[in-house]
Design a protein around this motif. Sequence first.
Motif, mmCIF file in Angstrom:
data_model
loop_
_atom_site.group_PDB
_atom_site.id
_atom_site.type_symbol
_atom_site.label_atom_id
_atom_site.label_comp_id
_atom_site.label_asym_id
_atom_site.label_seq_id
_atom_site.Cartn_x
_atom_site.Cartn_y
_atom_site.Cartn_z
ATOM 1 N N SER A 191 36.490 41.313 -15.749
ATOM 2 C CA SER A 191 36.489 40.306 -14.578
ATOM 3 C C SER A 191 37.172 38.941 -15.352
ATOM 4 O O SER A 191 36.597 38.528 -16.139
ATOM 5 C CB SER A 191 35.339 40.052 -14.181
ATOM 6 O OG SER A 191 34.348 39.816 -14.843
ATOM 7 N N ILE A 192 37.846 38.192 -14.583
ATOM 8 C CA ILE A 192 38.453 36.958 -14.989
ATOM 9 C C ILE A 192 38.515 35.901 -14.102
ATOM 10 O O ILE A 192 38.921 36.235 -12.917
ATOM 11 C CB ILE A 192 40.145 37.225 -15.483
ATOM 12 C CG1 ILE A 192 40.185 38.431 -16.526
ATOM 13 C CG2 ILE A 192 40.532 35.964 -15.944
ATOM 14 C CD1 ILE A 192 41.503 38.870 -16.624
ATOM 15 N N GLU A 193 37.793 34.846 -14.218
ATOM 16 C CA GLU A 193 37.782 33.646 -13.384
ATOM 17 C C GLU A 193 39.074 32.992 -13.115
ATOM 18 O O GLU A 193 39.725 32.526 -14.406
ATOM 19 C CB GLU A 193 36.681 32.541 -13.550
ATOM 20 C CG GLU A 193 36.340 31.536 -12.711
ATOM 21 C CD GLU A 193 37.288 30.273 -12.888
ATOM 22 O OE1 GLU A 193 37.582 30.157 -11.423
ATOM 23 O OE2 GLU A 193 37.495 29.978 -13.774
ATOM 24 N N THR A 194 39.810 32.967 -12.215
ATOM 25 C CA THR A 194 41.123 32.587 -12.225
ATOM 26 C C THR A 194 41.415 31.037 -12.385
ATOM 27 O O THR A 194 42.563 30.566 -12.924
ATOM 28 C CB THR A 194 41.766 32.949 -10.635
ATOM 29 O OG1 THR A 194 41.365 32.600 -9.693
ATOM 30 C CG2 THR A 194 41.718 34.437 -10.619
ATOM 31 N N GLY A 195 40.277 30.138 -12.110
ATOM 32 C CA GLY A 195 40.588 28.645 -12.221
ATOM 33 C C GLY A 195 41.048 28.504 -13.514
ATOM 34 O O GLY A 195 41.725 27.856 -13.937
ATOM 35 N N GLY A 196 40.129 28.899 -14.576
ATOM 36 C CA GLY A 196 40.408 28.489 -16.157
ATOM 37 C C GLY A 196 40.867 29.626 -16.833
ATOM 38 O O GLY A 196 41.251 29.477 -17.947
ATOM 39 N N MET A 197 41.051 31.004 -16.174
ATOM 40 C CA MET A 197 41.598 32.210 -16.724
ATOM 41 C C MET A 197 40.842 32.616 -17.885
ATOM 42 O O MET A 197 41.230 32.754 -19.080
ATOM 43 C CB MET A 197 43.108 32.040 -17.166
ATOM 44 C CG MET A 197 44.120 31.858 -15.938
ATOM 45 S SD MET A 197 44.064 33.157 -14.874
ATOM 46 C CE MET A 197 44.891 34.428 -15.898
ATOM 47 N N THR A 198 39.595 32.508 -17.591
ATOM 48 C CA THR A 198 38.450 32.990 -18.730
ATOM 49 C C THR A 198 37.636 34.218 -18.219
ATOM 50 O O THR A 198 37.629 34.469 -17.318
ATOM 51 C CB THR A 198 37.386 31.871 -18.726
ATOM 52 O OG1 THR A 198 36.866 31.413 -17.613
ATOM 53 C CG2 THR A 198 38.144 30.364 -19.344
ATOM 54 N N GLU A 199 37.567 35.080 -19.108
ATOM 55 C CA GLU A 199 36.735 36.377 -18.910
ATOM 56 C C GLU A 199 35.529 36.173 -18.564
ATOM 57 O O GLU A 199 34.568 35.262 -19.227
ATOM 58 C CB GLU A 199 36.850 37.159 -20.192
ATOM 59 C CG GLU A 199 36.218 38.483 -20.003
ATOM 60 C CD GLU A 199 36.462 39.385 -21.190
ATOM 61 O OE1 GLU A 199 35.618 40.400 -21.454
ATOM 62 O OE2 GLU A 199 37.692 39.289 -21.910
ATOM 63 N N THR A 200 34.734 36.795 -17.627
ATOM 64 C CA THR A 200 33.484 36.606 -17.093
ATOM 65 C C THR A 200 32.562 37.851 -17.150
ATOM 66 O O THR A 200 31.261 37.601 -16.923
ATOM 67 C CB THR A 200 33.441 35.872 -15.689
ATOM 68 O OG1 THR A 200 33.859 36.838 -14.709
ATOM 69 C CG2 THR A 200 33.988 34.669 -15.590
ATOM 70 N N GLY A 201 33.218 39.003 -17.509
ATOM 71 C CA GLY A 201 32.281 40.190 -17.490
ATOM 72 C C GLY A 201 33.322 41.138 -17.924
ATOM 73 O O GLY A 201 34.443 41.205 -17.788
ATOM 74 N N ARG A 202 32.621 42.235 -18.417
ATOM 75 C CA ARG A 202 33.234 43.399 -19.000
ATOM 76 C C ARG A 202 32.572 44.791 -18.570
ATOM 77 O O ARG A 202 31.324 44.685 -19.158
ATOM 78 C CB ARG A 202 33.852 43.195 -20.518
ATOM 79 C CG ARG A 202 34.850 44.334 -20.872
ATOM 80 C CD ARG A 202 34.861 44.297 -22.344
ATOM 81 N NE ARG A 202 35.854 42.867 -22.460
ATOM 82 C CZ ARG A 202 36.412 42.535 -23.715
ATOM 83 N NH1 ARG A 202 36.417 43.575 -24.837
ATOM 84 N NH2 ARG A 202 37.144 41.804 -23.739
ATOM 85 N N MET A 203 33.102 45.811 -18.338
ATOM 86 C CA MET A 203 32.414 46.955 -18.131
ATOM 87 C C MET A 203 33.050 48.104 -18.706
ATOM 88 O O MET A 203 34.507 48.403 -18.895
ATOM 89 C CB MET A 203 32.387 47.556 -16.714
ATOM 90 C CG MET A 203 31.525 48.640 -16.221
ATOM 91 S SD MET A 203 31.797 49.198 -14.551
ATOM 92 C CE MET A 203 32.695 50.586 -15.081
ATOM 93 N N LEU A 204 32.609 48.936 -19.495
ATOM 94 C CA LEU A 204 33.022 50.215 -20.263
ATOM 95 C C LEU A 204 32.802 51.602 -19.407
ATOM 96 O O LEU A 204 31.757 51.501 -18.637
ATOM 97 C CB LEU A 204 32.195 50.136 -21.540
ATOM 98 C CG LEU A 204 32.866 49.615 -22.856
ATOM 99 C CD1 LEU A 204 31.815 50.002 -24.009
ATOM 100 C CD2 LEU A 204 34.206 49.935 -23.038
#
Length: 322
Positions: A191-204
């Motif tokens: 998951s990526i927050e589009t405002g700053g294009m930063t990663e906010t979560g990850r699922m394997l």
Amino acid sequence: NVYKIDPSGMIEVGNWSVSGYIFRDYNSITATGGFVYPSIRKSGGGSDRIYKIDTSNMTGSTYYASSQVMFGVDNDGTYVYLAKGNAGSPTVVKLLASNLTLDSTWTGGASDFNSGDLIHSGGTLYWKGTTASGGATAKVNKISTSTMTTSGSWASGYPVNNVNDCNLTLSGSALYCASDDNSSTPGKIVSIETGGMTETGRMLGGWGHDAYTDESSAFDTDGTFLYAGARQDVGLVSKVNVSNMTEVGFWAVDDITYPYLYGYIYSLTQMGGFVYAGTCLGAPTCSNAKVVKIQASDMSQVSVWNGTSGALEPRTMVNDGT
């Protein structure tokens, strides 16, 4: 071929075809205003094309052609946006939806390679590529549609299995990338927050989730859940809660009903409480396309469209709300 399917009974009600062309993968078809726009590859080399097709009668001969390889496509109702280029100097072209004439072009920078998926929302495009010609890591650029210039980017920081990995879907201010990652680990959904294009979560991925949406367009969201096609020995569709990035259910191919069903979910769309997954019959090659209608609430199978003779890999899918 582009097949028009009535979702209520999963019955084919029309189709369009052109000889000498095939679908490449990704979200390479988009719909707006009673028309669909498929991006297709010329078999054996030559210029790729994107066509405008009237869905009322499934006819259309207007097209835009390019010597650059075509990939993902989306629209904003007035313009159609098309990602092109499978090496350096990738581009996104802005085409007038009414007649597919060129308006303007975005050209990637020095660290942009290998166009893939493309998605539009609110005057912004999200272009998927990689950071190097051979792949290296997945990358997403944020592009303003008014100026066709880059306004932000995200790079995954992990290796991808091939240059085509990382397919996109969007909900509100959250962008999601489903990736094959590499052949030795499960697939990832980021998951990526589009405002700053930063990663906010990850699922394997869990058991059987060798890859998410490997070279396919099997990824969509209803805003509360993600639906991601995955593959292993059989194809499956994973349902993921976006609030905590955890899997809460899945649908998998029934080996008893479909003993030779190929282990890929090629394409996927969701609409009105149902998920529609494109897969195919035959191993190790696809010989008969199928679209499976799945109840989203409990991920149970409802019905199946069995492709007509000659309908092979269902590479991409879009719905028009009906």
